[in-house]
Design an enzyme around this catalytic site. Structure first.
Site, PDB file in Angstrom:
ATOM      1  N   PRO A 110       1.520  -4.342 -12.234  1.00 36.72           N
ATOM      2  CA  PRO A 110       0.541  -3.668 -13.091  1.00 36.72           C
ATOM      3  C   PRO A 110      -0.198  -2.553 -12.350  1.00 36.72           C
ATOM      4  O   PRO A 110      -0.197  -2.500 -11.128  1.00 36.72           O
ATOM      5  CB  PRO A 110      -0.442  -4.784 -13.468  1.00 36.72           C
ATOM      6  CG  PRO A 110       0.188  -6.071 -13.014  1.00 36.72           C
ATOM      7  CD  PRO A 110       1.108  -5.711 -11.907  1.00 36.72           C
ATOM      8  N   HIS A 153      -4.595   1.065   7.665  1.00 35.34           N
ATOM      9  CA  HIS A 153      -3.426   0.627   8.420  1.00 35.34           C
ATOM     10  C   HIS A 153      -2.619   1.819   8.929  1.00 35.34           C
ATOM     11  O   HIS A 153      -2.574   2.865   8.278  1.00 35.34           O
ATOM     12  CB  HIS A 153      -2.531  -0.270   7.573  1.00 35.34           C
ATOM     13  CG  HIS A 153      -3.206  -1.560   7.198  1.00 35.34           C
ATOM     14  ND1 HIS A 153      -3.237  -2.044   5.917  1.00 35.34           N
ATOM     15  CD2 HIS A 153      -3.900  -2.449   7.943  1.00 35.34           C
ATOM     16  CE1 HIS A 153      -3.907  -3.178   5.884  1.00 35.34           C
ATOM     17  NE2 HIS A 153      -4.329  -3.453   7.102  1.00 35.34           N
ATOM     18  N   GLU A 174       0.841  -1.202   0.000  1.00 33.29           N
ATOM     19  CA  GLU A 174       0.000   0.000   0.000  1.00 33.29           C
ATOM     20  C   GLU A 174       0.873   1.249   0.000  1.00 33.29           C
ATOM     21  O   GLU A 174       2.070   1.176   0.289  1.00 33.29           O
ATOM     22  CB  GLU A 174      -0.838   0.064   1.288  1.00 33.29           C
ATOM     23  CG  GLU A 174      -1.743  -1.095   1.507  1.00 33.29           C
ATOM     24  CD  GLU A 174      -2.244  -1.177   2.940  1.00 33.29           C
ATOM     25  OE1 GLU A 174      -2.968  -2.125   3.222  1.00 33.29           O
ATOM     26  OE2 GLU A 174      -1.893  -0.301   3.769  1.00 33.29           O
ATOM     27  N   ALA A 198      12.886  -1.972 -11.226  1.00 33.66           N
ATOM     28  CA  ALA A 198      13.802  -2.977 -10.686  1.00 33.66           C
ATOM     29  C   ALA A 198      13.544  -4.365 -11.266  1.00 33.66           C
ATOM     30  O   ALA A 198      14.243  -5.317 -10.942  1.00 33.66           O
ATOM     31  CB  ALA A 198      13.682  -3.012  -9.166  1.00 33.66           C
ATOM     32  N   LEU A 206       9.298  -0.418  -8.424  1.00 33.47           N
ATOM     33  CA  LEU A 206       9.287  -1.878  -8.547  1.00 33.47           C
ATOM     34  C   LEU A 206       9.454  -2.305 -10.000  1.00 33.47           C
ATOM     35  O   LEU A 206      10.236  -3.204 -10.312  1.00 33.47           O
ATOM     36  CB  LEU A 206       7.972  -2.450  -7.994  1.00 33.47           C
ATOM     37  CG  LEU A 206       7.857  -2.546  -6.473  1.00 33.47           C
ATOM     38  CD1 LEU A 206       6.451  -2.991  -6.082  1.00 33.47           C
ATOM     39  CD2 LEU A 206       8.893  -3.523  -5.911  1.00 33.47           C
TER      40      LEU A 206
END
Lengths: 382, 595
Positions: free
Chosen positions: B303, B276, B234, B298, B295
């Protein structure tokens, strides 16, 4: 919420103890009759960039009284008043402490008043893992050791999460905290007596529904969260689970309906039927108050681990039952996607109820994708 | 730490639950059973106010021992413990976790379920155990090692969920998330796409999870069974940069499929706090978009939409695993017992009291002699004492289901003392429970004295609409005689005459002719034989016997031994204390009251 702001007054009082001469003004507490010398008054409600907003006043008592009165008219209610420390701009330093995984991360810069994010190159970063690290920190920052170790100790022992002193003025062995902002870890409230709920400041006024949900959340091991985003929104959410609820809200944004969202929130951690009823009532109330022409209620969440679908859905049905006439009058349709313990029974009850009351949009279970309900709700309100 | 998965798969799965959450605990036993384990992984529960907790292992009930604290866990259980399931609140979770790991240095790890554990406590746990133990939480739903360990609510708590998640079979995809609900959603997505989970860890939504995301990735990299990683994250925090870093440095070399939620935050003027604790953007690089882009850069598959994310999971390579289907319907039809007890007297073994015309077990019978002497006011013959002794023996207990025993047990479970619990049982003795011996004696005495035929006697009772005490049995019938009655009947051989017993048998012939279950029962046989014994061996007159009936003497033959039985049930409840008894709602039929 885990990290919450406490008043500047409380933060300074905790750090400086009896040596601190500042005063806290709120709830009918007035300025003392006599104030000798120059004083500074500030709004103490966690507002950022107070100086630019005119929420800081420096001068004699009469000047402060005038400022306080004007702030009260603007709706502020909590203030801090302290002796003014005259200083030169080049004396100002920046210091912040944050609890991180490895210990306490300390950020320091020799010129204060800076925007740390904008000037990362001016800031030195240290991590205090063990007592020996304090010496290195003193050496690098030239901040008096007595003050620094006391500060770290206070921070550690009192469940502080973040502290920013900006500017900080150091003269020989004395440290002056001109402005301070502190976040404490709300989970620490049970373990400490030095700060409490009354020291926590709210930056913006809450919606009464948010207040009620917050009060409810405080009295249950389950998690109940509610934020009002758009009073006149078209999509109202009764979402479950911290992570899953974001996926569903994301889908609304990704399909261009982000601005239509009336509220965000989630229930999770196995609330009882009664708790779910009270929570659902608030969301339904928001929906009915919205002036949007087309409105939908989306009851959605992932496949729960232990939150009972039947029990929580019975609570939601209890809340819906009270308002069926109004909901029908508003032409509200309800869209559901949920899975978890007692899924079949819970979905069955919900489907039957919505059908009977002519509120049925669609009801899906764990075999449908998590975004199915919101996906079908959006075209009905656009 | 890298050996933890392997060790657990090799059977080091013993769990101690600290605090009780019945649904989660039951789900662990269900997982164990469906995974084909011979014994539950759960060893005991640390909780106050009870000494036992009943669970199902498959369709069979088992008792899980409960202890007040870790220090009370016996050595034989201790040696099997490897995992902690901490279900206590955020106020107590730190202390109890530290005490657990101090008592079990060989433990592999645990799960701390509570939300609201202070950050300072979490960082202290990291300092102490971060390098050596696998600890999920604070917060979240725990750890799952397919076919080997279910530590927490992870994967769901009912049997349908455990079956649908297919994690009783070891697979090749590791599922990791901070979010509990999404961990389960991903487990189900993996299963629905025809894949299987190798292991799954919900690291929790708190700011400082004890076992970090990087630790879990190291575990997944080292695990030969794991071929790919599925991740849900998240907005807020910097976890995704940890993954990106490991991918860039080639310290994680398996495919990563990730979804980072929180694009919705861009729709608002100010950053919002989501469910959270960590889900709030403080710095621009904490946004969902920035983290997803990092991400992708890397080398992860990350998606923009959830639907594409599910598609990417479906495209991951499959391992050759065959699904098995369990007959969960049968298990789901199980109904829990509402009281647990012990067999106090072996009901199937009835000793022979008389053999070849003689008392089979010649003993002192001193307690029975003394008791009768006290009750009757005179010393009794050996035959009378022996009959009383054998009656006592037969009537000590008749199982935990009878109403007096139930009352004793319910009272004991309410935390009351022995005398109160015994009294609760004894106060139940009356016309419908245990009081039949005296009423039966009244019937046989009046029947013999009236000199009526058994047929007339039965007719008279039938006409008045009353049941004859001492006749009728729920289980035994003609052809399936009550062995206790058969054993006692041998006493008739020792007597010259036995008119009451004969009369009772005559009555039985008439009643059982109508209904095979209307046979002479043990109350009736005791009453008839005792009347005959008192008459012949102790020379009681008809009038004296009538006085004994009025004084309820014959009920003493039930109350004396059954007190022993009730006390036994009391002690059993105390030894196996399951806490306050409450009748399950579904066992109540509640009518609406009149308004």
């Amino acid at each position: 919420m885990a990290r919450v702001k406490i008043s500047e007054y409380r933060a300074k009082k905790l750090i400086l103890g009896n040596a601190y001469r500042g005063l806290e003004l709120q709830g009918g507490v007035k300025l003392p009759g006599r104030l000798t010398g120059q004083w500074v008054a500030k709004v103490d409600q966690g507002v950022k960039k107070r100086f630019k907003q005119g929420l800081v006043a420096i001068g004699s008592r009469s000047k402060l009284v005038a400022a306080l009165n004007s702030w009260k008219k603007k709706g502020f209610s909590r203030f801090i008043v302290e002796p003014f420390v005259p200083h030169k701009e080049n004396e100002e330093q920046y210091l912040s402490l944050e609890r991180v995984r490895e210990g306490i991360r300390v950020l320091h810069a020799h010129n204060g008043g800076i925007d740390v994010e904008a000037h990362p190159e001016a800031v030195k970063v240290f991590v205090v893992r063990e007592p020996a690290d304090v010496k290195k920190l003193v050496h690098a920052t030239k901040i008096p050791e007595s003050f620094l170790s006391h500060l770290l100790e206070t921070f550690n022992a009192n469940f502080f999460a973040f502290l920013e002193v900006n500017p900080l003025v150091v003269r020989k062995n004395e440290a002056y905290l001109l402005d301070a902002a502190a976040l404490v870890d709300s989970a620490g409230a049970f373990f400490t007596r030095v700060w409490s709920e009354s020291d926590i400041v709210e930056t913006k006024s809450r919606h009464p529904a948010e207040e009620r949900v917050k009060a409810l959340d405080a009295t249950t091991p389950a998690s109940l969260k509610l934020s009002v985003l758009n009073k006149n929104g078209g999509i109202f959410f009764l979402l479950s689970a911290g992570g899953g609820s974001i996926v569903i809200a994301d889908h609304a944004e990704l399909t261009g309906a982000g601005k239509l969202i009336g509220n965000y929130g989630e229930y999770s951690g196995g609330p009882t039927r009664e708790e779910t009823y009270l929570y659902a009532k608030e969301v339904i109330g928001l929906l009915l108050h919205s002036k949007a022409k087309r409105k939908a209620l989306v009851i959605a969440g992932p496949v729960a681990n232990f939150t009972d679908v039947k029990k929580t859905f019975l609570g939601i049905i209890d809340a819906l039952s009270e308002k069926v006439v109004e909901l029908r009058k508003n032409k509200v349709k309800v869209f559901v996607r949920r899975g978890g313990p007692n899924e079949a029974a819970g979905l069955g009850l919900m489907r039957e109820f919505l059908k009977r009351e002519k509120l049925l949009g669609a009801v899906y279970g764990s075999d449908a994708v998590i975004t199915r309900a919101i996906d079908e709700a959006i075209p009905t309100v656009c | 730490m890298l050996k933890i998965l392997e060790k657990t798969r090799n059977g080091e799965d013993g769990i101690i639950a600290i605090g009780n959450h019945p649904a989660i605990i039951q789900s662990i036993l269900d997982f164990d059973f469906l995974s084909g384990k011979k014994k539950p992984s759960l060893q005991c529960i640390i909780t106050g106010n009870r000494k036992a907790h009943k669970c199902f292992f498959g369709a069979r009930e088992v008792i899980v021992p409960c202890f007040k604290d870790i220090e009370h866990v016996p050595a034989d259980i201790k040696k099997r413990v490897r995992w902690m399931l901490n279900l206590q609140s955020g106020r107590r979770a730190f202390d109890s976790s530290v005490r657990f790991f101090e008592a079990f240095p060989q433990a592999l790890g645990g799960h701390i379920f509570a939300e609201n554990v202070p950050e300072a406590h979490a960082t202290e746990l990291i300092r102490r155990y971060g390098r050596t133990k696998l600890i999920a939480g604070p917060s979240g739903v725990g750890i799952l090692i397919s076919g080997a360990l279910k530590l927490g609510a992870i994967g769901g708590i009912d049997l349908t969920q455990i079956e649908a998640g297919k994690f009783k079979i070891p697979g090749s995809i590791a599922v990791v998330s901070t979010s509990g609900g999404m961990t389960n959603e991903l487990i189900r997505a993996v299963a629905a796409s025809g894949h299987h989970v190798s292991f799954s860890i919900c690291i929790g939504g708190d700011r400082f999870p004890v076992t970090s995301l990087s630790d879990v990735l190291a575990l997944a990299q080292a695990d030969a069974q794991t071929k790919a990683l599925v991740y849900f994250g998240e907005l807020g925090g910097s976890d995704e940069y940890e993954i990106a870093e490991l991918l860039k440095k080639k310290r994680f070399t398996k495919p990563v499929v990730a979804y980072v939620a929180g694009i919705i935050d861009e729709a608002f003027d100010e950053h919002m706090q989501f469910g959270h604790a960590k889900a709030l953007v403080h710095r621009p690089d904490e946004s969902a978009r920035a983290k997803r882009e990092a991400l992708v850069k890397a080398g992860a598959i990350s998606p923009a939409t959830f639907t594409e994310f599910l598609q990417a999971i479906a495209e991951l390579p499959r391992s050759a695993v065959r699904d098995t289907v369990a007959d969960i319907e049968t298990i789901m039809n199980r109904t829990p017992s509402i009281l647990s007890t012990r067999e106090i007297v072996d009901q199937s073994e009835i000793p022979a009291f008389v053999k070849r015309g003689k008392l089979a077990r010649r003993g002192e019978n001193s307690f029975a002699s003394s008791a009768l002497k006290a009750l009757l006011g005179c010393a009794v013959s050996p035959t009378t004492a022996a009959f009383a002794e054998n009656t006592f023996e037969l009537l000590i207990d008749h199982g935990g289901a009878v109403s007096g025993a139930v009352n004793t047990m319910v009272t004991a479970r309410a935390g009351k003392d022995m005398v109160s619990s015994l009294a609760a049982g004894l106060l139940t003795v009356g016309p419908r429970f245990g009081g039949a011996v005296n009423e039966s004696a009244r019937a046989w005495l009046s029947g013999v004295a009236s000199k009526k035929s058994a047929a007339d006697f039965v007719e008279e009772w039938a006409r008045s609409g009353a049941l004859i005490s001492g006749i009728g049995h729920r289980k035994y019938r003609v052809g399936v005689p009550d062995p206790r009655v058969a054993a006692l009947a041998q006493f008739a051989i020792l007597l010259k005459k036995h008119p009451h017993y004969d009369f009772a048998r005559e009555v039985e012939k008439i009643t059982s002719g109508k209904n095979g279950k209307l046979i002479l029962n043990v109350d009736g046989a005791i009453a008839a034989l005792f009347l005959d014994i008192l008459k012949e061996c102790e020379r009681y007159s008809h009038e004296e016997l009538a006085e004994l009936v009025e004084a309820e003497f014959f009920n003493a033959l039930f109350i004396i031994p059954r007190s022993v039985g009730f006390i036994s049930h009391f002690i059993e409840q105390k030894l196996h204390d399951e806490g306050l008894f409450r009748l399950p709602e579904e066992l109540l039929f509640v009518r609406k009251g009149k308004k």
